[in-house]
Design an enzyme around this catalytic site. Structure first.
Site, mmCIF file in Angstrom:
data_model
loop_
_atom_site.group_PDB
_atom_site.id
_atom_site.type_symbol
_atom_site.label_atom_id
_atom_site.label_comp_id
_atom_site.label_asym_id
_atom_site.label_seq_id
_atom_site.Cartn_x
_atom_site.Cartn_y
_atom_site.Cartn_z
ATOM 1 N N ASP A 1 -11.304 58.006 -14.837
ATOM 2 C CA ASP A 1 -12.276 58.431 -13.849
ATOM 3 C C ASP A 1 -11.869 59.512 -13.363
ATOM 4 O O ASP A 1 -10.474 59.811 -13.218
ATOM 5 C CB ASP A 1 -12.624 57.475 -12.994
ATOM 6 C CG ASP A 1 -13.284 56.275 -13.637
ATOM 7 O OD1 ASP A 1 -13.874 56.443 -14.411
ATOM 8 O OD2 ASP A 1 -13.355 55.007 -12.977
HETATM 9 N N1 URA Z 1 -10.835 51.561 -15.173
HETATM 10 C C1 URA Z 1 -11.662 52.023 -14.255
HETATM 11 O O1 URA Z 1 -12.386 51.518 -13.604
HETATM 12 N N2 URA Z 1 -11.462 53.443 -14.262
HETATM 13 C C2 URA Z 1 -10.716 54.365 -14.913
HETATM 14 O O2 URA Z 1 -10.281 55.457 -14.820
HETATM 15 C C3 URA Z 1 -9.824 53.552 -15.759
HETATM 16 C C4 URA Z 1 -10.073 52.000 -15.952
#
Ligand code: URA
Length: 238
Positions: free
Chosen positions: A103
């Protein structure tokens, strides 16, 4: 493949630098000077030399990045900065892309490559590659949550997540945890904690399979995989 692309991909500088290399007659193809970068060659059979030295062509690039927050795990975006913006020109000519997504606000281990098969296989659910994250959670993570994660937690949308290992490092009003999952669904870790009514405040990926984030890499920096790391990644490939 074009001569200028091959040279740029082999560490002879940007397309512009390669152009001047060609113009100044420093490049030969099968013994004949080549000045036109658009000339095509077969990297397996043709002999390309720069100043009488054979060019060893590397088709693929494999980079480990410590992704900083604020960057998208994408190759381009109209609004936001992407992790490609952090690469130098030499790396960009390979046109690498991220293997799996973190993310925008997530930090840590991100592999970049132009090896599509490897990217596919490392993220394929069939390969069950473990992904290990460190997180700060708004809430007290309890032993019962560890059990729930181990059994496979049901997300708010009804999806049954695969079993995950949850380790509590410190638990209070906020908690420090390590979680290891084998899936890579959108917002997977955040949604797993939402399922127990808790919020992820900070998330960092530490490990993917045997590939571990190099602790000496500053946020936003990257380096090529070592031969050993590369061999591990290629062992995952079909
Ligand atoms: N899980 C998430 O919620 N975000 C990420 O960036 C990676 C795994």
């Amino acid at each position: 493949m074009r001569v200028d692309k091959l040279l740029a991909n082999s560490g002879y500088g940007s397309r512009k630098e390669v152009k001047s290399l060609l113009k100044s007659k420093q490049v030969t193809l099968n013994g004949v000077t080549v000045k036109d970068g658009s000339t095509h060659l077969n990297p397996d059979t043709d002999n390309l030399e720069v100043n009488n030295k054979k060019v060893n062509y590397e088709k693929y690039i494999y980079l480990m990045m410590n992704k900083p927050p604020g960057y998208l795990s994408a190759t381009k975006d109209a609004r936001d900065k992407t992790i490609i913006d952090l690469l130098n020109e030499e790396a960009k000519v390979y046109q690498p892309f991220p293997v799996g997504r973190l993310d925008k606000d997530t930090e840590g281990l991100l592999l970049l490559t132009n090896d599509g098969q490897l990217a596919h296989d490392l993220t394929s659910p069939k390969k069950n590659v473990k992904k290990k994250y460190a997180a700060t959670i708004d809430g007290e993570v309890l032993d019962e949550h560890v059990e729930q994660f181990r059994a496979g937690i049901v997300l708010k949308d009804g999806y049954q997540a695969k079993p995950a290992e949850l380790e509590i490092i410190h638990a209070d009003k906020t908690s420090e945890i390590i979680v290891t999952i084998t899936e890579g669904k959108f917002h997977q870790v955040k949604r797993m904690f939402e399922a127990i009514d808790q919020k992820v405040l900070y998330l960092k990926r530490l490990k993917m399979g045997e590939l571990e984030l190099d602790k000496s890499l500053e946020l936003g920096s990257y380096r090529p995989l070592t031969e050993q790391e590369k061999a591990y990644c290629l062992s995952i490939k079909r």
